[in-house]
Design a protein around this motif. Structure first.
Motif, PDB file in Angstrom:
ATOM      1  N   ALA A 130       0.828  -1.205   0.000  1.00  0.00           N
ATOM      2  CA  ALA A 130       0.000   0.000   0.000  1.00  0.00           C
ATOM      3  C   ALA A 130       0.861   1.253   0.000  1.00  0.00           C
ATOM      4  O   ALA A 130       0.547   2.239  -0.671  1.00  0.00           O
ATOM      5  N   VAL A 131       1.951   1.239   0.758  1.00  0.00           N
ATOM      6  CA  VAL A 131       2.850   2.392   0.808  1.00  0.00           C
ATOM      7  C   VAL A 131       3.519   2.597  -0.544  1.00  0.00           C
ATOM      8  O   VAL A 131       3.683   3.732  -1.002  1.00  0.00           O
ATOM      9  N   ALA A 132       3.915   1.500  -1.192  1.00  0.00           N
ATOM     10  CA  ALA A 132       4.517   1.610  -2.527  1.00  0.00           C
ATOM     11  C   ALA A 132       3.524   2.211  -3.523  1.00  0.00           C
ATOM     12  O   ALA A 132       3.890   3.049  -4.360  1.00  0.00           O
ATOM     13  N   ALA A 133       2.257   1.801  -3.418  1.00  0.00           N
ATOM     14  CA  ALA A 133       1.229   2.369  -4.299  1.00  0.00           C
ATOM     15  C   ALA A 133       1.026   3.849  -4.015  1.00  0.00           C
ATOM     16  O   ALA A 133       0.841   4.652  -4.937  1.00  0.00           O
ATOM     17  N   LEU A 134       1.071   4.216  -2.726  1.00  0.00           N
ATOM     18  CA  LEU A 134       0.931   5.630  -2.361  1.00  0.00           C
ATOM     19  C   LEU A 134       2.081   6.432  -2.940  1.00  0.00           C
ATOM     20  O   LEU A 134       1.882   7.544  -3.464  1.00  0.00           O
ATOM     21  N   ARG A 135       3.277   5.894  -2.855  1.00  0.00           N
ATOM     22  CA  ARG A 135       4.438   6.604  -3.411  1.00  0.00           C
ATOM     23  C   ARG A 135       4.272   6.836  -4.908  1.00  0.00           C
ATOM     24  O   ARG A 135       4.518   7.948  -5.399  1.00  0.00           O
ATOM     25  N   GLU A 136       3.858   5.815  -5.632  1.00  0.00           N
ATOM     26  CA  GLU A 136       3.660   5.951  -7.077  1.00  0.00           C
ATOM     27  C   GLU A 136       2.625   7.023  -7.389  1.00  0.00           C
ATOM     28  O   GLU A 136       2.793   7.817  -8.318  1.00  0.00           O
ATOM     29  N   TRP A 137       1.548   7.043  -6.602  1.00  0.00           N
ATOM     30  CA  TRP A 137       0.471   7.997  -6.858  1.00  0.00           C
ATOM     31  C   TRP A 137       0.918   9.428  -6.557  1.00  0.00           C
ATOM     32  O   TRP A 137       0.617  10.354  -7.307  1.00  0.00           O
ATOM     33  N   LEU A 138       1.643   9.608  -5.456  1.00  0.00           N
ATOM     34  CA  LEU A 138       2.117  10.941  -5.088  1.00  0.00           C
ATOM     35  C   LEU A 138       3.066  11.487  -6.138  1.00  0.00           C
ATOM     36  O   LEU A 138       3.067  12.690  -6.432  1.00  0.00           O
ATOM     37  N   GLU A 139       3.888  10.622  -6.705  1.00  0.00           N
ATOM     38  CA  GLU A 139       4.869  11.074  -7.684  1.00  0.00           C
ATOM     39  C   GLU A 139       4.219  11.567  -8.972  1.00  0.00           C
ATOM     40  O   GLU A 139       4.880  12.235  -9.776  1.00  0.00           O
ATOM     41  N   GLN A 140       2.942  11.243  -9.169  1.00  0.00           N
ATOM     42  CA  GLN A 140       2.228  11.754 -10.346  1.00  0.00           C
ATOM     43  C   GLN A 140       1.904  13.243 -10.198  1.00  0.00           C
ATOM     44  O   GLN A 140       1.609  13.906 -11.182  1.00  0.00           O
ATOM     45  N   ASP A 141       1.940  13.735  -8.956  1.00  0.00           N
ATOM     46  CA  ASP A 141       1.667  15.147  -8.700  1.00  0.00           C
ATOM     47  C   ASP A 141       2.990  15.906  -8.766  1.00  0.00           C
ATOM     48  O   ASP A 141       3.754  15.941  -7.804  1.00  0.00           O
ATOM     49  N   GLY A 142       3.268  16.496  -9.901  1.00  0.00           N
ATOM     50  CA  GLY A 142       4.541  17.173 -10.105  1.00  0.00           C
ATOM     51  C   GLY A 142       4.675  18.502  -9.401  1.00  0.00           C
ATOM     52  O   GLY A 142       5.724  19.141  -9.487  1.00  0.00           O
ATOM     53  N   ARG A 143       3.631  18.942  -8.685  1.00  0.00           N
ATOM     54  CA  ARG A 143       3.722  20.234  -7.998  1.00  0.00           C
ATOM     55  C   ARG A 143       4.597  20.172  -6.766  1.00  0.00           C
ATOM     56  O   ARG A 143       5.106  21.189  -6.295  1.00  0.00           O
ATOM     57  N   TRP A 144       4.746  18.942  -6.206  1.00  0.00           N
ATOM     58  CA  TRP A 144       5.406  18.802  -4.914  1.00  0.00           C
ATOM     59  C   TRP A 144       6.595  17.849  -5.022  1.00  0.00           C
ATOM     60  O   TRP A 144       6.591  16.930  -5.824  1.00  0.00           O
ATOM     61  N   GLN A 145       7.587  18.079  -4.172  1.00  0.00           N
ATOM     62  CA  GLN A 145       8.727  17.169  -4.078  1.00  0.00           C
ATOM     63  C   GLN A 145       8.532  16.294  -2.842  1.00  0.00           C
ATOM     64  O   GLN A 145       8.880  16.662  -1.726  1.00  0.00           O
ATOM     65  N   TRP A 146       7.908  15.129  -3.056  1.00  0.00           N
ATOM     66  CA  TRP A 146       7.644  14.216  -1.950  1.00  0.00           C
ATOM     67  C   TRP A 146       8.913  13.462  -1.576  1.00  0.00           C
ATOM     68  O   TRP A 146       9.674  13.051  -2.441  1.00  0.00           O
ATOM     69  N   GLU A 147       9.105  13.266  -0.292  1.00  0.00           N
ATOM     70  CA  GLU A 147      10.248  12.482   0.185  1.00  0.00           C
ATOM     71  C   GLU A 147       9.718  11.299   0.985  1.00  0.00           C
ATOM     72  O   GLU A 147       9.325  11.437   2.146  1.00  0.00           O
ATOM     73  N   LEU A 148       9.671  10.127   0.352  1.00  0.00           N
ATOM     74  CA  LEU A 148       9.198   8.927   1.028  1.00  0.00           C
ATOM     75  C   LEU A 148      10.374   7.972   1.171  1.00  0.00           C
ATOM     76  O   LEU A 148      10.877   7.432   0.192  1.00  0.00           O
ATOM     77  N   GLN A 149      10.820   7.793   2.411  1.00  0.00           N
ATOM     78  CA  GLN A 149      11.936   6.913   2.716  1.00  0.00           C
ATOM     79  C   GLN A 149      11.411   5.679   3.441  1.00  0.00           C
ATOM     80  O   GLN A 149      10.564   5.784   4.334  1.00  0.00           O
ATOM     81  N   PHE A 150      11.912   4.520   3.041  1.00  0.00           N
ATOM     82  CA  PHE A 150      11.493   3.278   3.683  1.00  0.00           C
ATOM     83  C   PHE A 150      12.343   3.034   4.925  1.00  0.00           C
ATOM     84  O   PHE A 150      13.573   2.946   4.851  1.00  0.00           O
ATOM     85  N   ARG A 151      11.669   2.917   6.070  1.00  0.00           N
ATOM     86  CA  ARG A 151      12.306   2.701   7.359  1.00  0.00           C
ATOM     87  C   ARG A 151      11.499   1.663   8.130  1.00  0.00           C
ATOM     88  O   ARG A 151      10.296   1.497   7.909  1.00  0.00           O
ATOM     89  N   SER A 152      12.141   0.983   9.064  1.00  0.00           N
ATOM     90  CA  SER A 152      11.401   0.078   9.942  1.00  0.00           C
ATOM     91  C   SER A 152      10.462   0.887  10.821  1.00  0.00           C
ATOM     92  O   SER A 152      10.591   2.116  10.934  1.00  0.00           O
ATOM     93  N   GLY A 153       9.496   0.201  11.468  1.00  0.00           N
ATOM     94  CA  GLY A 153       8.542   0.900  12.316  1.00  0.00           C
ATOM     95  C   GLY A 153       9.208   1.701  13.412  1.00  0.00           C
ATOM     96  O   GLY A 153       8.849   2.861  13.674  1.00  0.00           O
TER      97      GLY A 153
END
Length: 362
Positions: A130-153
């Protein structure tokens, strides 16, 4: 908006100095998926003649056939072909979080230099479907520079405490078990934290196709000779399994392979699919991806946690819009073992925990 993708690439070498380019791996994957060499060649972008010559080159290098052609039955991989394919899948599943993190860091540096986007949100969360899908979807919005880093809980919670991120991924098992899970991260929880709801996912035992060993539940993990592959220390999935075992009074010392770790759900499933372990613990989507059997054990809420003042950040509205977008929700609903849980709703942490504690574990 510049996007960067980093993929692993491996090459085979013999002691005589000869080497083999890994381009044949995509052909093996397509033979496995289609069961026909003609279709596999087309999917790989090769002519049938080129595919046949490529297979001949690979088989000469290894000194063993990689596929079997059967009249009227198409093509299938030999044992060696399957092992090569599973090895490639394990490599990709294991390295995906690190490579995605590195690509994200490079993207931020490059796009800041180009000044093409506005700063978005910094999200630290464990690697999942689900997080990977969210990352893909956010990256479609070119207005923002999203920073999604994978970390343990645990790492995500520490990042949130230090204000190194704006949002941290949080796993909360349904029912009373959630209280035990939260006790493990209590030092980093604050009354001003707010929960942004996302999904409920099913976790359980990942097994070889058809469950040939007849595993029925967690108690079977103590069986002599049964090999487990686990998630890494500090991950939400690892903490969930530890809580379940504690609840069932099962000593982890009695489980062969309990400290054998992989860093993603897909890597756990690939490990089992390769025959290197008999059972893993992870999400249903990973099991289905590799055609494996799955026994559901527990449901857990996967949400995003933030400080209350972070809700006023300019990009937060854009994130909530994505979570509430019907098309994005339809994408998440397609994931096996995932269910929407009023995505994008903002709740005080205590209220969310109280609601989830009244739910059934499965």
């Amino acid at each position: 908006m510049i996007r960067i993708e980093i993929q692993p690439r491996w090459r085979f070498h013999q002691t005589d100095g000869s080497s083999l380019d890994p381009q044949g791996l995509s052909l093996l994957q397509n033979v496995h998926d289609s069961g026909k060499l003609t279709e596999a060649a087309a999917r790989s972008g090769y002519s049938y003649r080129h595919a046949w010559n490529l297979l001949g080159k690979w088989e000469a290098f290894f000194g063993s056939p990689l596929i079997e052609l059967q009249r009227g039955k198409g093509a299938r991989l030999t044992s060696l072909g399957e092992k090569l394919l599973r090895a490639d899948q394990r490599i990709r599943a294991r390295l995906a979080p690190q490579l995605d993190n590195l690509a994200g860091e490079l993207e931020i540096e490059l796009n800041r230099a180009l000044q093409e986007t506005r700063p978005g949100l910094r999200i630290h969360a464990s690697h999942g479907f689900a997080v990977a899908a969210l990352r893909e979807w956010l990256e479609q919005d070119g207005r923002w520079q999203w920073e999604l880093q994978f970390r343990s809980g645990v790492e995500a919670m520490l990042s949130l405490q230090r204000r190194d991120c704006d949002l941290a991924g949080l796993h909360v098992p349904a029912g009373p078990l959630g209280n035990l899970s939260m006790a493990r991260i209590q030092p980093w929880l604050r009354t001003e934290h707010r929960v942004i709801t996302f999904v409920v996912r099913t976790q359980g035992l990942i097994l070889a196709p058809g469950n040939p060993l007849g595993i029925a539940g967690l108690a079977d993990l103590q069986r002599s000779g049964l090999r487990l592959v686990n998630r890494e220390q500090g991950s939400g999935t690892r903490m969930l399994l530890e809580s379940l075992l504690q609840q069932a009074a099962i000593d982890t010392a009695d489980i062969d392979g309990f400290h054998n770790e992989e860093y993603t759900h897909a890597a756990v499933a690939a490990y089992v699919a390769s025959g290197m372990a008999d059972v893993g613990f992870g999400v249903e989507a990973a099991a289905r991806l590799f055609g494996l059997a799955f026994i559901p054990i527990a449901r857990e809420h996967y949400c995003l946690l933030c400080h209350q003042d972070s809700l006023a950040l300019p990009a937060m509205g854009a994130l909530l819009e994505v979570l509430q977008n019907p098309e994005f929700q339809a994408r998440i609903a397609q994931l096996p073992g995932y269910a929407l849980s009023r995505p994008g709703e903002v709740l005080p942490l205590a209220q969310a925990l109280e609601q989830w504690s009244r739910e059934s574990l499965l």
